[in-house]
Design an enzyme around this catalytic site. Structure first.
Site, short mmCIF file in Angstrom:
data_model
loop_
_atom_site.label_atom_id
_atom_site.label_comp_id
_atom_site.label_asym_id
_atom_site.label_seq_id
_atom_site.Cartn_x
_atom_site.Cartn_y
_atom_site.Cartn_z
N GLY A 42 0.89 -1.24 0.02
CA GLY A 42 -0.14 -0.08 0.00
C GLY A 42 0.93 1.20 0.01
O GLY A 42 0.79 2.12 0.90
N LEU A 66 -3.07 -0.63 -4.94
CA LEU A 66 -4.10 -1.11 -5.48
C LEU A 66 -4.66 0.02 -6.61
O LEU A 66 -5.16 -0.62 -7.65
CB LEU A 66 -4.92 -1.47 -4.45
CG LEU A 66 -6.31 -1.87 -4.93
CD1 LEU A 66 -6.18 -3.47 -5.53
CD2 LEU A 66 -7.47 -2.15 -3.52
N ASN A 98 -3.28 -6.28 -5.79
CA ASN A 98 -4.05 -6.29 -4.40
C ASN A 98 -3.15 -7.35 -3.83
O ASN A 98 -3.07 -8.50 -3.84
CB ASN A 98 -5.48 -7.12 -4.86
CG ASN A 98 -6.13 -7.16 -3.38
OD1 ASN A 98 -5.61 -6.95 -2.22
ND2 ASN A 98 -7.58 -7.28 -3.48
N LEU A 118 2.63 1.31 6.20
CA LEU A 118 2.50 2.62 6.54
C LEU A 118 1.16 3.32 6.24
O LEU A 118 0.77 3.60 5.28
CB LEU A 118 3.74 3.56 6.10
CG LEU A 118 4.99 2.92 6.10
CD1 LEU A 118 6.04 3.81 5.66
CD2 LEU A 118 5.35 2.24 7.40
N ASP A 121 -5.28 1.74 5.37
CA ASP A 121 -6.80 2.25 5.54
C ASP A 121 -7.30 1.56 6.84
O ASP A 121 -7.04 0.30 7.09
CB ASP A 121 -7.32 1.63 4.42
CG ASP A 121 -6.98 2.33 2.98
OD1 ASP A 121 -6.56 3.68 3.03
OD2 ASP A 121 -6.99 1.87 2.12
N THR A 196 6.61 9.21 4.10
CA THR A 196 5.54 9.24 3.25
C THR A 196 4.81 10.24 3.21
O THR A 196 4.62 11.23 4.18
CB THR A 196 4.69 7.67 3.52
OG1 THR A 196 3.95 8.08 4.98
CG2 THR A 196 5.42 6.58 3.62
N GLU A 197 3.77 10.60 2.20
CA GLU A 197 2.92 11.43 1.95
C GLU A 197 1.75 11.48 3.10
O GLU A 197 1.59 12.79 3.65
CB GLU A 197 2.40 11.60 0.72
CG GLU A 197 3.17 11.80 -0.60
CD GLU A 197 4.18 10.79 -0.87
OE1 GLU A 197 4.26 9.45 -0.61
OE2 GLU A 197 5.50 11.10 -1.16
N GLU A 198 1.41 10.33 3.53
CA GLU A 198 0.43 10.44 4.60
C GLU A 198 0.90 10.91 5.89
O GLU A 198 0.52 11.46 6.70
CB GLU A 198 -0.15 8.76 4.62
CG GLU A 198 -1.30 8.72 5.13
CD GLU A 198 -2.68 9.67 4.84
OE1 GLU A 198 -2.59 9.84 3.45
OE2 GLU A 198 -3.43 10.10 5.84
N1 SAM Z 1 1.73 4.26 2.84
C1 SAM Z 1 1.35 5.44 2.07
C2 SAM Z 1 1.68 6.45 3.09
O1 SAM Z 1 1.90 6.38 4.16
O2 SAM Z 1 1.51 7.82 2.27
C3 SAM Z 1 -0.29 5.36 1.61
C4 SAM Z 1 -1.25 5.36 2.55
S1 SAM Z 1 -2.87 5.30 1.96
C5 SAM Z 1 -3.71 5.83 3.51
C6 SAM Z 1 -3.04 3.39 1.98
C7 SAM Z 1 -3.08 2.84 0.60
O3 SAM Z 1 -3.05 1.53 0.43
C8 SAM Z 1 -3.86 3.49 -0.50
O4 SAM Z 1 -2.91 4.19 -1.61
C9 SAM Z 1 -4.29 2.43 -1.00
O5 SAM Z 1 -4.89 2.41 -2.37
C10 SAM Z 1 -3.56 1.46 -0.89
N2 SAM Z 1 -4.29 -0.06 -0.61
C11 SAM Z 1 -5.30 -0.31 0.11
N3 SAM Z 1 -5.69 -1.67 0.01
C12 SAM Z 1 -4.78 -2.32 -0.76
C13 SAM Z 1 -4.33 -3.46 -1.03
N4 SAM Z 1 -5.32 -4.66 -0.65
N5 SAM Z 1 -3.16 -4.00 -2.01
C14 SAM Z 1 -2.44 -2.82 -2.35
N6 SAM Z 1 -2.71 -1.49 -1.81
C15 SAM Z 1 -3.76 -1.41 -1.11
#
Ligand code: SAM
Length: 221
Positions: A42, A66, A98, A118, A121, A196-198
């Site tokens: 993610g 994803l 995924n 990191l 969701d 990370t951006e978040e």
């Molecule tokens: N890790 C990054 C950061 O700290 O900035 C992104 C955090 S963001 C809140 C969560 C990310 O996880 C999103 O970009 C979402 O698309 C991705 N994500 C959610 N479920 C996923 C999955 N099953 N497989 C891959 N990525 C996933």
């Protein structure tokens, strides 16, 4: 849906020459033992990977994301960095997938040395907890692809999710927590909340973060 992106049949079917052309000049990768060792699950916009890339220039690493558009953005970001910094950022790549379904398609048993989760969701509702990227069942899979001594890094600004991730890891027989001294000595730990951006968004808003960092251990007999 999942049918829109290709999935490698097995880790041997991951085309390293597409992801890391400088390390794999030909698509015949049998003679080259180098393999991906870090996975950012993610990865979002890829800030952590970009920081790790120069910190560990010889380590191959991949982001798993994803969302299609976000993945394309990270691809372009890496491409641009490779262009403006010749010889650098060759060890970092991203794949749209995924992660909850396809981790074993990408990595062999014991292949990874670090996995990152990191600011995942939160999925607040009880009935949606099964969608969380850290769960007892998924930890079995992560334990499988991590080498003994490999480390799993998690951080969140959602206290309830932080508690959940910590308790899943604490209760799993194949993981143990890192000591405060070990956390202090690990240069990657500092990046969890800053790279990370978040993480940067949470920091700007003065939010608290909750971290759980655990090591893959040998099963006790
Ligand atoms: N890790 C990054 C950061 O700290 O900035 C992104 C955090 S963001 C809140 C969560 C990310 O996880 C999103 O970009 C979402 O698309 C991705 N994500 C959610 N479920 C996923 C999955 N099953 N497989 C891959 N990525 C996933």
């Amino acid at each position: 849906s999942d049918s829109h992106f290709p999935v490698p049949l097995s880790p041997r079917h991951v085309d390293y020459s597409l992801h890391y052309p400088q390390f794999f000049p030909s698509s015949d990768q049998m003679g080259n033992p180098k393999r991906i060792q870090f996975a950012d699950v993610g990865c979002g916009f890829g800030g952590l990977l970009i920081s790790l890339s120069t910190l560990y220039p010889e380590t191959l690493m991949i982001g798993m994301e994803l969302r299609d558009k976000v993945t394309e953005y990270v691809k372009e970001r890496i491409c641009a960095l490779r262009g403006t910094n010749p010889g650098q950022y060759q060890n970092v790549s991203v794949v749209r997938t995924n992660s909850m379904k396809f981790i074993p398609n990408y990595f062999e048993k014991g292949q990874l040395t670090k996995m990152f989760f990191l600011f995942p969701d939160p999925h607040f509702k009880e009935k949606n907890h099964r969608r969380r990227v850290i769960s007892p069942h998924l930890l079995d899979e992560y334990a499988y692809v991590l080498e003994i001594g490999g480390v799993i890094y998690t951080i969140t600004d959602v206290e309830e999710l932080g508690e959940w991730m910590k308790s899943c890891l604490e209760n799993h027989p194949l993981f143990e927590t890192l000591t405060e001294e070990e956390l202090e000595a690990d240069p990657v730990v500092k990046l969890l909340s800053t790279a990370t951006e978040e993480g940067q968004k949470v920091a700007r808003n003065g939010g608290q973060t909750f971290r759980a960092v655990y090591r893959r251990i040998q099963p006790s007999v």
